[in-house]
Design a protein around this motif. Structure first.
Motif, PDB file in Angstrom:
ATOM      1  N   ASN A  37       0.802  -1.213   0.000  1.00  0.00           N
ATOM      2  CA  ASN A  37       0.000   0.000   0.000  1.00  0.00           C
ATOM      3  C   ASN A  37       0.834   1.262   0.000  1.00  0.00           C
ATOM      4  O   ASN A  37       0.402   2.286  -0.498  1.00  0.00           O
ATOM      5  CB  ASN A  37      -0.901   0.027   1.241  1.00  0.00           C
ATOM      6  N   MET A  82      -0.032   4.127  -2.394  1.00  0.00           N
ATOM      7  CA  MET A  82      -0.488   5.386  -1.796  1.00  0.00           C
ATOM      8  C   MET A  82       0.300   6.551  -2.374  1.00  0.00           C
ATOM      9  O   MET A  82      -0.266   7.571  -2.762  1.00  0.00           O
ATOM     10  CB  MET A  82      -0.267   5.282  -0.278  1.00  0.00           C
ATOM     11  N   LEU A 138      -0.716   7.174  -6.004  1.00  0.00           N
ATOM     12  CA  LEU A 138      -2.033   7.794  -6.127  1.00  0.00           C
ATOM     13  C   LEU A 138      -1.971   9.272  -5.748  1.00  0.00           C
ATOM     14  O   LEU A 138      -2.471  10.141  -6.470  1.00  0.00           O
ATOM     15  CB  LEU A 138      -3.040   7.043  -5.238  1.00  0.00           C
ATOM     16  N   GLN A 185      -2.700  12.247  -8.370  1.00  0.00           N
ATOM     17  CA  GLN A 185      -3.822  13.173  -8.172  1.00  0.00           C
ATOM     18  C   GLN A 185      -3.333  14.589  -7.903  1.00  0.00           C
ATOM     19  O   GLN A 185      -3.977  15.566  -8.314  1.00  0.00           O
ATOM     20  CB  GLN A 185      -4.715  12.656  -7.041  1.00  0.00           C
ATOM     21  N   LEU A 229      -4.363   7.478   8.895  1.00  0.00           N
ATOM     22  CA  LEU A 229      -4.197   6.695   7.663  1.00  0.00           C
ATOM     23  C   LEU A 229      -3.665   5.322   8.076  1.00  0.00           C
ATOM     24  O   LEU A 229      -2.803   5.226   8.947  1.00  0.00           O
ATOM     25  CB  LEU A 229      -3.170   7.346   6.741  1.00  0.00           C
ATOM     26  N   LYS A 282      -5.298   3.281   3.323  1.00  0.00           N
ATOM     27  CA  LYS A 282      -4.409   3.538   2.182  1.00  0.00           C
ATOM     28  C   LYS A 282      -4.700   2.544   1.077  1.00  0.00           C
ATOM     29  O   LYS A 282      -4.960   1.381   1.384  1.00  0.00           O
ATOM     30  CB  LYS A 282      -2.951   3.378   2.621  1.00  0.00           C
ATOM     31  N   PRO A 283      -4.607   2.825  -0.174  1.00  0.00           N
ATOM     32  CA  PRO A 283      -4.343   4.173  -0.695  1.00  0.00           C
ATOM     33  C   PRO A 283      -5.615   5.026  -0.663  1.00  0.00           C
ATOM     34  O   PRO A 283      -6.693   4.547  -1.020  1.00  0.00           O
ATOM     35  CB  PRO A 283      -3.894   3.894  -2.135  1.00  0.00           C
ATOM     36  N   VAL A 284      -5.454   6.270  -0.241  1.00  0.00           N
ATOM     37  CA  VAL A 284      -6.615   7.146  -0.040  1.00  0.00           C
ATOM     38  C   VAL A 284      -6.848   8.007  -1.280  1.00  0.00           C
ATOM     39  O   VAL A 284      -5.902   8.578  -1.822  1.00  0.00           O
ATOM     40  CB  VAL A 284      -6.381   8.063   1.166  1.00  0.00           C
ATOM     41  N   ASN A 285      -8.090   8.065  -1.702  1.00  0.00           N
ATOM     42  CA  ASN A 285      -8.456   8.910  -2.839  1.00  0.00           C
ATOM     43  C   ASN A 285      -8.376  10.384  -2.407  1.00  0.00           C
ATOM     44  O   ASN A 285      -8.669  10.724  -1.260  1.00  0.00           O
ATOM     45  CB  ASN A 285      -9.876   8.537  -3.266  1.00  0.00           C
ATOM     46  N   ASP A 286      -7.994  11.256  -3.352  1.00  0.00           N
ATOM     47  CA  ASP A 286      -7.786  12.666  -2.975  1.00  0.00           C
ATOM     48  C   ASP A 286      -9.044  13.314  -2.404  1.00  0.00           C
ATOM     49  O   ASP A 286      -8.983  14.050  -1.431  1.00  0.00           O
ATOM     50  CB  ASP A 286      -7.234  13.464  -4.161  1.00  0.00           C
TER      51      ASP A 286
END
Lengths: 609, 203
Positions: free
Chosen positions: A394, A398, A401, A405, B83, B106-110
């Protein structure tokens, strides 16, 4: 015909017959020097007998003089051949004495032809007839020459030589032969010499009859030689019998016998050997035909072993596969050795082969099961680690991502900072690679691949395992310290299995400390080079240690101190390390906790010299 | 004080994650401050400015929960967004009980992260504003004399001037003067307002 003629002719012909018999033996077996020497001495005795007959039948002084002169060459032959026979057959007698006998005898032979009329007499005055064996024979009248002493001295030396040889044979333990041969030669030589002295010095008025005494010597020699031949025949029969028994035993044990002549490259193989390799009973064999039967994977190894064996190693032992014409694969175990000639040149290879397919298949099955169990234990262990593995994976996901973004958002701004975006993309690439590596490591450990023996960098393997369980260690609040010896040689083995052992020991160490306070959860991982043993790995924890009575039991299957433990982990580790020719053991630390150590032999190809 | 720009404090032991999160928050035009361990955070930020804390749960040394506990002990009520690599239920319950604002896997969306961050900043702002108002009331209360405070207690309990004068053993006129002074010092125009202020202080 009268008795003298009959007896002397018989002596001559008997000796000649014996001589010719042994000449034939020698012609058949050129190493049989004793037979050649016997031939010479028997021929000499035969000539001696004829010469004596000539002397006894001489009518004139001139005739007698010639006869007595020609008595010496056969006498020389007999003496020299007998000395040689004692050396060759009895393997005794002092060489210098032998040479002295031959030298003095040769001197007397030379003197015999220089002096007039001969060695024995300085002057021959006449002949007279004496009665002998109901007959009358010629006996010389004349003045004995003092040079005759040279000849007689050679007899004395000869008797000393034979006596000395007989004594050493006796001392060696071969008493029968010392008495039979040494004793008879001594007896006949002594009596014959005394008689010769008496007749030649004219103390007794009788004809010379040395051949009769020599005949005695010849007969005892012939007896000894035939005794040996008889024994050789017996040995030959025994040998044949034992060969036959051996063949039966080989057959019963399903051992195939193979003999390869290196000079002619001909191969003789027993029937069993032929059936093991799938050849018919009669087809001619050579090495290339044999090699063609060997499994392609093993062919190079076998050729290598053969080359090494011929180069002088002498013995070999190997296991390999053969492929029969119909495609059946068999496992064969062979052992054998090479015979070298006197000059150290390999001449023959003798080999025994046996079909070990059943045993090998069972062995391979057991090994297969062992590796499957190892794999199962590995997968179970990784299952326990799956949570932290997910976490480990992860992290890069993480980062990727967030970066991606963030980039999207930066791009939406009016003032796009391209440098920032470039940095972001570089970071995304890095983190993608990081995720890939984690998956790759996991896949390797999960894979049920073939066990591979290859050089393994010890410290590298340790670091990789620590990376793999990093998250798990963090989650459990365990800190690790590494003491890795620099510049370690590599070890030979299966990297995945060795890492499995390390992983297992590390996880056990963590479990052992789960009752400890957060400040007291430390693992020390060490690697070091241990002289004469190899590379030593150790994993120390600060847990409660192992019950001293169970330090060995912990490696047994189904032994577990954990509530949910299957008790397979350490036993699998033990199997793996044993298969790598290493050792795994546990000790309790003096200041609490336990240390699990294992050693692995150093890969000899990379060991520092 | 409320004019200071709120900061998002991010604590994560993984440098790559820390960098990514920081970028994302900056891209959303937020002010970010990053720390690679709990200890570093505690050492550098005392007292804490306005904002919120984005905290990784699993870290070597002090982990997320332990940092939360340490902040609680200090009386620091910064809103925390946790997190975590894996949604471990008992841990998240514990964190939420202690007042964590959110618990993201995690993984966290914005959008999820930013929503949580904005909410946390908002919460922090409100909390800080509430605290500031309370401080103001307390300051006003502190300017009252002991007699005025007695009068105040009686006023907010709904008593008439006459009853208060009787209770305090004085005349109604005196109470009226005191009452006017209290209303003036507390900057209120009605008894209802006065009651609301004193109720807030009592909470």
């Amino acid at each position: 015909m009268n008795w003298v003629t009959i007896i002397w002719s018989m002596v001559a012909s008997a000796c000649l017959t014996l001589a010719l018999t042994h000449l034939l033996i020698w012609l058949k077996r050129r190493q049989a020097w004793a037979s050649l020497l016997f031939f010479v001495s028997a021929t000499g005795t035969s000539l001696l007998a004829l010469d004596e007959l000539w002397m006894m039948r001489s009518q004139t002084i001139a005739e007698y003089t010639s006869a007595i002169r020609w008595l010496h060459p056969p006498a020389f032959l007999v003496i020299v051949a007998l000395v040689g026979f004692v050396r060759a057959f009895l393997r005794a007698g002092r060489p210098w004495l032998a040479w002295a006998v031959i030298g003095v005898r040769a001197l007397s032979l030379v003197l015999n032809f220089i002096l007039t009329p001969n060695l024995n007499y300085s002057r021959i005055t006449g002949l007279h007839q004496v009665p002998f064996f109901g007959d009358s024979v010629s006996v010389v009248e004349g003045v004995p020459s003092p040079w005759m002493l040279v000849g007689q001295f050679s007899f004395i030396l000869w008797i000393i030589f034979v006596t000395d040889a007989a004594v050493s044979v006796w001392r060696r333990g071969d008493r029968r032969r010392a008495v039979m041969l040494g004793g008879s030669i001594m007896f006949f030589a002594l009596v014959g010499s005394v008689y010769a002295v008496l007749t030649l010095w004219k103390i007794v008025d009788a004809p010379v009859m040395a051949s009769l005494f020599y005949m005695g010597v010849i007969l005892s020699m012939a007896y000894e030689l035939s005794y040996d031949s008889a024994r050789a025949i017996k040995v030959g029969q025994d040998l044949q019998e034992s060969e036959h028994r051996l063949e039966l035993a080989a057959e019963a044990a399903h051992l195939g016998v193979l003999i390869r002549d290196l000079e002619s490259d001909e191969i003789w193989a027993s029937n069993i050997c032929r059936s093991i390799f799938g050849f018919s009973q009669s087809e001619p064999l050579d090495l290339s035909l044999l090699l063609r039967r060997i499994h392609p994977h093993d062919r190079d190894t076998i050729s290598h072993v053969f080359a090494e064996v011929q180069g002088g190693i002498g013995n070999y032992e190997m296991e390999y596969r053969v492929v029969l014409p119909r495609g059946e694969v068999r496992w064969i175990a062979s052992r054998g050795h090479v015979e070298f000639n006197d000059r150290g040149k390999p001449v023959r290879v003798l080999g025994l082969s046996t079909d070990i397919t059943k045993r090998k298949v069972a062995e391979l099955e057991v090994q297969q099961q062992r590796w499957e169990l190892a794999h199962l234990s590995r997968v179970t262990m990784l299952g326990e680690l799956s949570g932290s593995m997910a976490h480990e994976l992860n992290q890069p996901l993480m980062a990727i991502l967030s970066n991606a973004q963030a980039a999207q958002r930066f791009m939406a701004h009016n003032d796009v900072d391209l440098d920032e975006v470039r940095d972001i993309l570089a970071d995304i690439v890095d983190q993608d690679i990081r995720a890939g590596e984690i998956i790759h490591r996991l896949r390797l450990l999960l894979k049920k691949g073939e066990v591979q023996q290859q050089p393994v960098d010890v410290n590298d393997a340790v670091r990789e395992v620590l990376k793999l369980i990093h998250s798990d260690l963090v989650n459990q609040g365990v800190t690790t310290r590494t003491e890795l010896a620099p510049a370690l040689p590599t070890v030979n083995g299966d990297r995945v299995q060795l890492q499995q052992v390390l992983l297992n020991l590390l996880m056990n160490a963590c479990d052992a400390m789960n009752q400890n306070g957060p400040a007291n959860r430390q693992i020390v991982v060490r690697t070091e080079l241990s002289d004469g043993v190899g590379v030593c790995f150790s994993v120390s924890d600060c847990g409660m240690g192992v019950d001293p009575g169970k330090l060995e039991q912990v490696f047994e299957p189904f032994f577990s101190t954990k509530a949910q433990g299957l008790g397979l982990g350490l036993s699998v580790c033990h199997t793996i390390i044993s298969a790598h020719a290493g050792k795994l053991w546990a000790v309790n630390n003096p200041d609490g906790g336990a240390t699990f150590c294992f050693t692995l032999p150093v890969n000899s190809e990379t060991a520092p010299s | 004080m409320s004019n200071v720009v709120p900061t998002v404090f991010v604590v994560d032991d993984d440098p790559a994650v820390l960098k990514g999160l920081s970028r994302l928050l900056r891209a959303a035009r937020l002010t970010v401050s990053t720390f690679s361990s709990s200890q570093e955070f505690l050492e550098q930020l005392d007292p804490l400015g306005p904002g919120c804390l984005v905290l990784d749960l699993a870290m070597p040394g002090l982990n997320g929960l332990e940092l939360q506990e340490a902040l609680m002990k200090k009386g620091n009520a910064v809103p925390i967004i946790f997190l975590t690599g894996h949604g471990d239920v008992p841990t998240s319950v514990q964190a939420m009980k202690r007042g964590a604002l959110d618990f993201l896997t995690k993984p966290v969306n914005d959008e999820d992260l930013l929503k949580a961050v904005y909410a946390a900043i908002e919460k922090d702002r409100n909390a800080r504003q509430a605290r500031a108002e309370l401080d103001e009331i307390r300051e006003r209360l502190a300017t009252l004399t002991p007699r005025e405070r007695e009068v105040l207690t009686h006023v907010v309990s709904g008593q008439l001037n006459k009853q208060i004068a009787f209770d305090l053993g004085t005349v109604e006129q005196t109470i009226k003067v005191h009452r006017a002074r209290v209303m003036e010092k507390m900057k209120v125009h009605s008894v209802a307002e006065l009651v609301r202020l004193t109720e807030r202080v009592k909470e």
